[in-house]
Scaffold this motif. Sequence first.
Motif, PDB file in Angstrom:
ATOM      1  N   GLU A 129     -19.757 -15.664 -18.025  1.00 36.96           N
ATOM      2  CA  GLU A 129     -21.030 -15.726 -17.622  1.00 36.96           C
ATOM      3  C   GLU A 129     -22.149 -16.530 -18.341  1.00 36.96           C
ATOM      4  N   ASP A 130     -21.903 -16.586 -19.674  1.00 39.25           N
ATOM      5  CA  ASP A 130     -22.874 -17.217 -20.636  1.00 39.25           C
ATOM      6  C   ASP A 130     -22.790 -18.651 -20.727  1.00 39.25           C
ATOM      7  N   LYS A 131     -21.382 -19.245 -20.119  1.00 42.34           N
ATOM      8  CA  LYS A 131     -21.019 -20.657 -20.080  1.00 42.34           C
ATOM      9  C   LYS A 131     -21.019 -21.271 -18.755  1.00 42.34           C
ATOM     10  N   ALA A 132     -21.683 -20.210 -17.719  1.00 39.88           N
ATOM     11  CA  ALA A 132     -21.781 -20.959 -16.580  1.00 39.88           C
ATOM     12  C   ALA A 132     -22.487 -22.204 -16.185  1.00 39.88           C
ATOM     13  N   ASP A 133     -23.656 -22.304 -17.084  1.00 40.08           N
ATOM     14  CA  ASP A 133     -24.532 -23.582 -16.989  1.00 40.08           C
ATOM     15  C   ASP A 133     -23.691 -24.759 -17.334  1.00 40.08           C
ATOM     16  N   ALA A 134     -22.457 -24.701 -18.101  1.00 35.42           N
ATOM     17  CA  ALA A 134     -21.763 -25.806 -18.414  1.00 35.42           C
ATOM     18  C   ALA A 134     -20.789 -26.391 -17.726  1.00 35.42           C
ATOM     19  N   LEU A 135     -20.681 -25.750 -16.633  1.00 32.88           N
ATOM     20  CA  LEU A 135     -19.420 -25.987 -15.489  1.00 32.88           C
ATOM     21  C   LEU A 135     -20.098 -27.418 -14.832  1.00 32.88           C
ATOM     22  N   ASP A 136     -19.105 -27.929 -13.991  1.00 27.19           N
ATOM     23  CA  ASP A 136     -19.261 -28.956 -13.316  1.00 27.19           C
ATOM     24  C   ASP A 136     -20.398 -28.673 -12.228  1.00 27.19           C
ATOM     25  N   PRO A 137     -21.633 -29.444 -11.631  1.00 25.33           N
ATOM     26  CA  PRO A 137     -22.429 -28.751 -10.982  1.00 25.33           C
ATOM     27  C   PRO A 137     -21.639 -28.757  -9.241  1.00 25.33           C
ATOM     28  N   SER A 142     -15.783 -27.351 -10.381  1.00 26.74           N
ATOM     29  CA  SER A 142     -15.938 -26.484 -11.433  1.00 26.74           C
ATOM     30  C   SER A 142     -14.776 -25.428 -10.996  1.00 26.74           C
ATOM     31  N   TRP A 143     -14.477 -25.043  -9.911  1.00 26.35           N
ATOM     32  CA  TRP A 143     -13.574 -24.077  -9.498  1.00 26.35           C
ATOM     33  C   TRP A 143     -12.255 -24.403 -10.061  1.00 26.35           C
ATOM     34  N   ALA A 144     -11.877 -25.986  -9.570  1.00 29.27           N
ATOM     35  CA  ALA A 144     -10.604 -26.427 -10.019  1.00 29.27           C
ATOM     36  C   ALA A 144     -10.395 -26.426 -11.353  1.00 29.27           C
ATOM     37  N   SER A 145     -11.465 -26.806 -12.188  1.00 26.88           N
ATOM     38  CA  SER A 145     -11.410 -26.901 -13.618  1.00 26.88           C
ATOM     39  C   SER A 145     -11.042 -25.389 -14.261  1.00 26.88           C
ATOM     40  N   LEU A 146     -10.989 -24.213 -13.408  1.00 25.41           N
ATOM     41  CA  LEU A 146     -10.901 -23.060 -13.996  1.00 25.41           C
ATOM     42  C   LEU A 146      -9.407 -22.461 -13.570  1.00 25.41           C
ATOM     43  N   GLN A 147      -8.584 -23.491 -12.649  1.00 24.50           N
ATOM     44  CA  GLN A 147      -7.356 -22.880 -12.118  1.00 24.50           C
ATOM     45  C   GLN A 147      -6.326 -22.463 -13.224  1.00 24.50           C
ATOM     46  N   HIS A 148      -6.431 -22.966 -14.260  1.00 25.36           N
ATOM     47  CA  HIS A 148      -5.582 -22.327 -15.482  1.00 25.36           C
ATOM     48  C   HIS A 148      -5.549 -20.975 -15.777  1.00 25.36           C
ATOM     49  N   LEU A 149      -6.820 -20.723 -15.676  1.00 26.47           N
ATOM     50  CA  LEU A 149      -7.178 -19.147 -16.066  1.00 26.47           C
ATOM     51  C   LEU A 149      -6.169 -18.044 -15.086  1.00 26.47           C
ATOM     52  N   GLN A 150      -6.068 -16.849 -15.602  1.00 24.26           N
ATOM     53  CA  GLN A 150      -5.177 -15.989 -14.787  1.00 24.26           C
ATOM     54  C   GLN A 150      -5.875 -14.745 -14.395  1.00 24.26           C
ATOM     55  N   SER A 151      -6.741 -14.071 -15.251  1.00 28.21           N
ATOM     56  CA  SER A 151      -7.342 -12.905 -15.099  1.00 28.21           C
ATOM     57  C   SER A 151      -8.042 -12.678 -13.741  1.00 28.21           C
ATOM     58  N   TRP A 152      -8.564 -13.864 -13.288  1.00 33.82           N
ATOM     59  CA  TRP A 152      -9.413 -13.615 -11.974  1.00 33.82           C
ATOM     60  C   TRP A 152      -8.652 -13.517 -10.845  1.00 33.82           C
ATOM     61  N   ARG A 153      -7.328 -13.714 -11.026  1.00 31.51           N
ATOM     62  CA  ARG A 153      -6.483 -13.640  -9.740  1.00 31.51           C
ATOM     63  C   ARG A 153      -5.962 -12.315  -9.565  1.00 31.51           C
TER      64      ARG A 153
END
Length: 498
Positions: A129-137, A142-153
């Motif tokens: 949440e504290d890094k949200a502003d650094a994501l692609d607008p 921005s969603w595609a760039s986070l596909q490698h993460l797993q916890s949210w699944r």
Amino acid sequence: MSTHDVLLTGGRVIDPATGFDAVADLAITGGEITYLAAPGKETPEAETVVDATGKILAPGFIDLHAHGQNLTGHRLQAFDGVTTTLELESGAAPIRSALNWSAEQGRPLHYGFSAGWLHSRILVMEELEDKADALDPLPLDSWASLQHLQSWRGEATPEQIGRIVELTAKQLDAGGLGIGMLLGYAPGTCAAELQAIAELAVQRDVPLFVHARRGGPEGLEELLELSRSTGVQVHLCHFGSTNSGSLAESTQLVLDAYAEGLPFTTESYPFGMSSTVIGAAFLDPEVMKQTGRDPRRIIVLETGEEIASYERLAELRAEDPGTLILGRTYDERIPEDRAALQQAVTLKDAAFASDSMPVKPASSGCMAGLENPTDIDEWPLPEGFVVHPRATGCFTRAISWLARDAQALSLSEVIARSSTIPARIMSRAFPEFKRKGTLQPGSDADLVVFDLESLTPNEDFTRVEPTTGVDQLWVGGVQVIEDGQLKPEAKPGRALLG
């Protein structure tokens, strides 16, 4: 007699909202339509007169499902007759980043974003949440760039669910047009979380725009029961592609929902080929094996590689789960598949919506001087980019194929599904949309003028080409396309906020 800004004369005006369909004169003043009447009355005065003889005048098309929310995406959609393009299935979080970025660059089309539930879910469950502003607008990137993460699944804890709901609510406060739910990309979501988001939507009196958890009747029935039990307005995204394997049964479920009076709507795009990220949960090789889906129906967008095996699919998913792919949901080379596609996209009262994707480089050479294809401002678009052609010719393909050539729908009905019906879906919660999807005096001056016979949507998956045949386009009373040519400096689009 008052003088109008623009007078269009001699065109066939089709306004499905009122049933008006006749050769008529139409005038624009400021951002409104200020005159509509059949020839024969005294011709009104105008600063500019446009001869539309032999052309079709229609309300500007409203795209409820467009991921290509950058300048290039807007310009390509202008040639598809679109005047309002909305990112509602995915939505955005933080929504202020997408809105600020769009406003700073300027947009030729009106735009808006839903509150992105899955974006919020990822931010919470990955502690970002504290890094949200650094994501692609651009929300899709921005969603595609986070596909490698797993916890949210996986399944969220009760504490996480509370935070997800709170963050989603903040996006509504920031202007979200309803709640976007990419449920099919997080199938581990528990019933309690789905219920909590539905209750938030009911509390705020806004719709859910949902990619179903599963394709076919099972996923559809889950959403219908959610609407039935909570009263939430549910809009199912891309009915045709999600229900290709169970068309008859799923169609009947939708018709029964209409008859029951549930606040349920849906949409489809008129293409047999789908597109998404290769890391999608439903493209897991083990899931595909269980359902008997052939990996050779999947094609990597940027390279054109047809995936030869489940093993190769697993390898590509591991390399970059955010890679865009094409999928042959209906193989249009097969007559039976093309007939099924036609049946799916002509479902009663369904809207057309593009599910447009952002353009991507086919090679690194076309990226010279650019860190990100999101930043492209050049027009015409340089060579070397690719995109699913639903980003360039969704609505015009519906017109040219289903109305002009196949005559499966009347021209007025295709226009209604592209403008009037989307406006009606949105106006249940957002009254501003009552001024769109119609050409009556007092409505917004968003309109398209096209040549029915010469209309040629781009259907090429290997190169990005604008549709031809759209002669004129006005957005908020400002001309964006004139005599078939884009006015690159025209950026009259404004943010539509909840």
